[in-house]
Design a protein around this motif. Structure first.
Motif, short mmCIF file in Angstrom:
data_model
loop_
_atom_site.label_atom_id
_atom_site.label_comp_id
_atom_site.label_asym_id
_atom_site.label_seq_id
_atom_site.Cartn_x
_atom_site.Cartn_y
_atom_site.Cartn_z
N CYS A 19 0.82 -1.21 0.00
CA CYS A 19 0.00 0.00 0.00
C CYS A 19 0.86 1.27 0.00
N GLU A 20 1.96 1.25 0.73
CA GLU A 20 2.85 2.41 0.75
C GLU A 20 3.46 2.66 -0.63
N LYS A 39 -4.68 8.26 -1.31
CA LYS A 39 -5.26 8.45 0.02
C LYS A 39 -5.71 7.12 0.62
N ALA A 40 -6.40 6.32 -0.19
CA ALA A 40 -6.90 5.03 0.29
C ALA A 40 -5.74 4.11 0.67
N CYS A 41 -4.71 4.09 -0.16
CA CYS A 41 -3.56 3.22 0.12
C CYS A 41 -2.80 3.69 1.36
N SER A 42 -2.68 4.98 1.53
CA SER A 42 -2.01 5.50 2.73
C SER A 42 -2.79 5.13 3.98
N TYR A 43 -4.10 5.24 3.91
CA TYR A 43 -4.96 4.88 5.04
C TYR A 43 -4.82 3.40 5.36
N CYS A 44 -4.83 2.56 4.33
CA CYS A 44 -4.70 1.12 4.52
C CYS A 44 -3.34 0.77 5.13
N GLU A 46 -1.46 2.63 6.97
CA GLU A 46 -1.46 3.07 8.36
C GLU A 46 -2.21 2.08 9.25
N ALA A 47 -3.34 1.60 8.77
CA ALA A 47 -4.13 0.63 9.54
C ALA A 47 -3.34 -0.68 9.74
#
Length: 53
Positions: A19-20, A39-44, A46-47
């Motif tokens: 994802c990063e 944005k979605a990949c950064s959020y994923c 981080e999770a």
């Protein structure tokens, strides 16, 4: 993950790394779908990192 697989940490680490890298690539482009993807990949990522912390 619910069954406490011995692979959970490896899976989360791999997911975060993928994802990063995807987010970094998408950030290079100005298209709306690339911005949304980054944005979605950064959020994923981080999770996933939080789950292995």
């Amino acid at each position: 993950m619910q069954r406490s697989s011995k692979f959970v940490l490896k899976i989360c680490e791999l997911c975060a790394s993928i994802c990063e890298e995807c987010a970094e690539e998408c950030k290079k482009h100005d298209h709306r779908h690339c911005i949304d993807c980054a944005k979605a990949c950064s959020y994923c990522a981080e999770a996933c990192r939080k789950m292995i912390a």
